[in-house]
Enzyme design. Structure first.
Site, PDB file in Angstrom:
ATOM      1  N   SER A  98      34.328  60.243  62.920  1.00 51.47           N
ATOM      2  CA  SER A  98      34.825  60.221  62.172  1.00 51.47           C
ATOM      3  C   SER A  98      35.087  62.189  60.703  1.00 51.47           C
ATOM      4  O   SER A  98      36.479  61.433  60.256  1.00 51.47           O
ATOM      5  CB  SER A  98      33.001  59.499  60.732  1.00 51.47           C
ATOM      6  OG  SER A  98      32.999  58.647  61.083  1.00 51.47           O
ATOM      7  N   TYR A 131      38.461  52.190  62.642  1.00 48.15           N
ATOM      8  CA  TYR A 131      39.227  52.544  61.152  1.00 48.15           C
ATOM      9  C   TYR A 131      38.864  51.747  60.834  1.00 48.15           C
ATOM     10  O   TYR A 131      40.320  51.879  59.434  1.00 48.15           O
ATOM     11  CB  TYR A 131      40.786  51.974  62.318  1.00 48.15           C
ATOM     12  CG  TYR A 131      41.492  53.300  63.389  1.00 48.15           C
ATOM     13  CD1 TYR A 131      40.693  54.327  63.589  1.00 48.15           C
ATOM     14  CD2 TYR A 131      41.648  53.105  64.317  1.00 48.15           C
ATOM     15  CE1 TYR A 131      41.007  55.843  64.388  1.00 48.15           C
ATOM     16  CE2 TYR A 131      41.523  54.047  65.875  1.00 48.15           C
ATOM     17  CZ  TYR A 131      41.377  55.581  65.449  1.00 48.15           C
ATOM     18  OH  TYR A 131      41.362  55.982  66.865  1.00 48.15           O
TER      19      TYR A 131
END
Length: 159
Positions: A98, A131
């Site tokens: 992330s 994603y």
């Protein structure tokens, strides 16, 4: 676990290559990596760099990387392509992926790009879920098309 994300330096490319090889093994393509450390140094840190790279360090060791390069969309204008976002197996689930993706998105935003694009293997559900959770759309109705070096040579030979 703590980590730091920074712009890569030429001396990081040996470790970046190891991460690329680790990704190739994960993707069941362990013999597909042809690039060398010297290629990465030349192509990323020469007079006309072909890519920008971020690395993530933990305890002085590079444990992740994101490699991007500019593209141009005839529909949108300037975009960047995320070639690879790699996190070592030991660091998965730590938030490092992330953090690397955030760095890529901030970089693209600062450049004023209209889109950031990348590919993901259709069997890699953890990556797809990651994603999509970040707001990316996985375009499942598009196929990736490429012509490898042999295909290029065959094409040229048949002109």
């Amino acid at each position: 676990m703590s980590y730091t994300i920074r712009d890569a330096r030429a001396e990081d490319m040996q470790r970046v290559l190891k991460l690329v090889q680790e990704l190739a093994e994960f993707e069941k393509e362990e013999n597909a990596v042809e690039i060398t450390t010297n290629d990465l140094i030349r192509d990323g840190f020469g007079l006309k760099p072909l890519f920008h790279c971020f690395v993530a360090e933990s305890d002085g060791e590079i444990v992740g990387t994101a490699l991007i390069y500019p593209r141009y969309s005839t529909w949108k204008g300037p975009i960047i392509h995320l070639e690879d976002l790699i996190v070592t197996k030991e660091m998965r689930g730590s938030g490092l992926g992330s953090a690397l993706l955030t760095e890529v998105i901030k970089y693209g935003h600062n450049l004023g790009v209209k889109r950031i694009s990348w590919e993901v293997l259709d069997w890699n559900e953890p990556a797809i879920n990651f994603y999509e959770a970040k707001g990316a759309r996985v375009l499942r109705d598009w196929d990736v098309v490429h012509m490898d070096e042999g295909g290029i040579q065959n094409f040229i030979n048949n002109l």
